[in-house]
Design a protein around this motif. Structure first.
Motif, PDB file in Angstrom:
ATOM      1  N   GLY A  23       0.826  -1.202   0.000  1.00  0.00           N
ATOM      2  CA  GLY A  23       0.000   0.000   0.000  1.00  0.00           C
ATOM      3  C   GLY A  23       0.861   1.253   0.000  1.00  0.00           C
ATOM      4  N   VAL A  24       0.226   2.386  -0.238  1.00  0.00           N
ATOM      5  CA  VAL A  24       0.933   3.666  -0.292  1.00  0.00           C
ATOM      6  C   VAL A  24       1.278   4.113   1.130  1.00  0.00           C
ATOM      7  CG1 VAL A  24       0.736   6.099  -0.935  1.00  0.00           C
ATOM      8  CG2 VAL A  24      -0.118   4.341  -2.486  1.00  0.00           C
ATOM      9  N   LEU A  25       2.565   4.428   1.327  1.00  0.00           N
ATOM     10  CA  LEU A  25       3.072   4.874   2.626  1.00  0.00           C
ATOM     11  C   LEU A  25       3.172   6.387   2.725  1.00  0.00           C
ATOM     12  CD1 LEU A  25       6.072   2.395   2.849  1.00  0.00           C
ATOM     13  CD2 LEU A  25       3.806   2.128   3.878  1.00  0.00           C
ATOM     14  N   GLY A  26       3.302   7.031   1.572  1.00  0.00           N
ATOM     15  CA  GLY A  26       3.478   8.471   1.579  1.00  0.00           C
ATOM     16  C   GLY A  26       3.608   9.012   0.174  1.00  0.00           C
TER      17      GLY A  26
ATOM     18  N   ARG B 132       6.323   6.914   9.293  1.00  0.00           N
ATOM     19  CA  ARG B 132       7.311   7.874   9.796  1.00  0.00           C
ATOM     20  C   ARG B 132       8.439   7.135  10.508  1.00  0.00           C
ATOM     21  NH1 ARG B 132       2.529  11.533  11.893  1.00  0.00           N
ATOM     22  NH2 ARG B 132       1.760  12.117   9.840  1.00  0.00           N
ATOM     23  N   GLY B 133       9.660   7.524  10.170  1.00  0.00           N
ATOM     24  CA  GLY B 133      10.827   6.919  10.783  1.00  0.00           C
ATOM     25  C   GLY B 133      11.234   5.584  10.185  1.00  0.00           C
ATOM     26  N   GLN B 134      10.607   5.181   9.089  1.00  0.00           N
ATOM     27  CA  GLN B 134      10.883   3.874   8.477  1.00  0.00           C
ATOM     28  C   GLN B 134      11.662   3.966   7.164  1.00  0.00           C
ATOM     29  OE1 GLN B 134       9.980   1.178  10.377  1.00  0.00           O
ATOM     30  NE2 GLN B 134       9.383   2.813  11.783  1.00  0.00           N
ATOM     31  N   GLY B 135      12.050   5.178   6.755  1.00  0.00           N
ATOM     32  CA  GLY B 135      12.835   5.348   5.532  1.00  0.00           C
ATOM     33  C   GLY B 135      12.053   5.777   4.306  1.00  0.00           C
ATOM     34  N   ALA B 136      10.743   5.748   4.373  1.00  0.00           N
ATOM     35  CA  ALA B 136       9.939   6.143   3.208  1.00  0.00           C
ATOM     36  C   ALA B 136      10.120   7.627   2.892  1.00  0.00           C
ATOM     37  CB  ALA B 136       8.466   5.823   3.439  1.00  0.00           C
ATOM     38  N   GLY B 137      10.137   8.458   3.909  1.00  0.00           N
ATOM     39  CA  GLY B 137      10.310   9.892   3.696  1.00  0.00           C
ATOM     40  C   GLY B 137      11.652  10.213   3.061  1.00  0.00           C
ATOM     41  N   ARG B 138      12.700   9.595   3.566  1.00  0.00           N
ATOM     42  CA  ARG B 138      14.042   9.816   3.012  1.00  0.00           C
ATOM     43  C   ARG B 138      14.082   9.368   1.549  1.00  0.00           C
ATOM     44  NH1 ARG B 138      19.123  10.840   4.527  1.00  0.00           N
ATOM     45  NH2 ARG B 138      18.564  10.988   6.711  1.00  0.00           N
ATOM     46  N   ALA B 139      13.510   8.207   1.248  1.00  0.00           N
ATOM     47  CA  ALA B 139      13.516   7.710  -0.128  1.00  0.00           C
ATOM     48  C   ALA B 139      12.728   8.641  -1.050  1.00  0.00           C
ATOM     49  CB  ALA B 139      12.949   6.291  -0.182  1.00  0.00           C
TER      50      ALA B 139
ATOM     51  N   SER C  83       6.059  19.411  -0.778  1.00  0.00           N
ATOM     52  CA  SER C  83       5.172  18.890   0.258  1.00  0.00           C
ATOM     53  C   SER C  83       5.443  17.403   0.356  1.00  0.00           C
ATOM     54  CB  SER C  83       3.697  19.100  -0.109  1.00  0.00           C
ATOM     55  OG  SER C  83       3.385  20.464  -0.148  1.00  0.00           O
ATOM     56  N   ILE C  84       5.595  16.920   1.569  1.00  0.00           N
ATOM     57  CA  ILE C  84       5.774  15.493   1.787  1.00  0.00           C
ATOM     58  C   ILE C  84       4.822  15.086   2.897  1.00  0.00           C
ATOM     59  CG2 ILE C  84       7.765  15.900   3.309  1.00  0.00           C
ATOM     60  CD1 ILE C  84       8.813  13.111   2.285  1.00  0.00           C
ATOM     61  N   VAL C  85       4.100  14.010   2.650  1.00  0.00           N
ATOM     62  CA  VAL C  85       3.092  13.530   3.589  1.00  0.00           C
ATOM     63  C   VAL C  85       3.250  12.013   3.718  1.00  0.00           C
ATOM     64  CG1 VAL C  85       0.638  13.466   4.127  1.00  0.00           C
ATOM     65  CG2 VAL C  85       1.537  15.361   2.796  1.00  0.00           C
ATOM     66  N   LEU C  86       3.350  11.544   4.943  1.00  0.00           N
ATOM     67  CA  LEU C  86       3.493  10.112   5.205  1.00  0.00           C
ATOM     68  C   LEU C  86       2.388   9.638   6.132  1.00  0.00           C
ATOM     69  CD1 LEU C  86       7.299  10.036   6.083  1.00  0.00           C
ATOM     70  CD2 LEU C  86       6.271   9.419   3.899  1.00  0.00           C
TER      71      LEU C  86
END
Length: 161
Positions: free
Chosen positions: A57-60, A88-95, A80-83
């Motif tokens: 599924g979509v994480l962000g 949060r804290g799992q690497g999706a935002g960084r990627a 804009s970044i939304v998770l």
């Protein structure tokens, strides 16, 4: 986890993630929830500038657009970044941000701006870890849920001056 271009079919999930942040946090100053049609239009208007992270599924989601109107700002973008809370804290935002930063640089853009609520210290730390520099603070610029909120401005140069 996979990072891919956002598609119109992602709009309902993106709206759900974004609207939860709008309703439940002080991370964004808006109280106007996003519509599926509005997100579909945004994705269509920003080819090459909208991505999702997915794993079961979509994480962000991340997107960017010109920072301000006018030709002088043509090479400056704000993102804009939304998770999901669970992502949060799992690497999706960084990627997601690495994809956005690299693509923006490849497009010849010069600066990426982050406007972050001071009520989101994790967002400030996240952007610092990605090399964004603190360039300003606007005290009590917004009001939400009965509170005055500060806006922290950060930026990252994408190309040499």
């Amino acid at each position: 986890m996979r990072i891919r271009a956002a598609a119109a079919g992602d709009a309902p999930v993106i709206a759900g993630i974004w609207n939860a942040m709008i309703r439940d946090t002080l991370f964004t100053f808006t109280t106007d929830e996003k519509t599926v049609a509005g997100i579909e239009a945004m994705i269509a208007q920003r080819p090459g500038a909208c991505w999702v992270a997915e794993a079961d599924g979509v994480l962000g989601f991340v997107t960017y657009a010109q920072f301000r109107t006018g030709p002088g700002y043509a090479t400056s973008v704000e993102h804009s970044i939304v998770l999901t809370e669970a992502a949060r804290g799992q690497g999706a935002g960084r990627a997601l941000m690495q994809r956005a930063l690299q693509t923006a640089a490849d497009q010849g853009l010069h600066v990426m701006v982050a406007g972050i609520s001071a009520a989101n210290p994790g967002g400030v730390a996240f952007h610092s870890a990605l090399g964004f520099e603190h360039v300003g603070r606007m005290p009590q610029i917004a009001r939400k849920q009965g509170q005055w909120l500060d806006l922290i401005l950060m930026q990252k140069l994408l190309s040499a001056p």
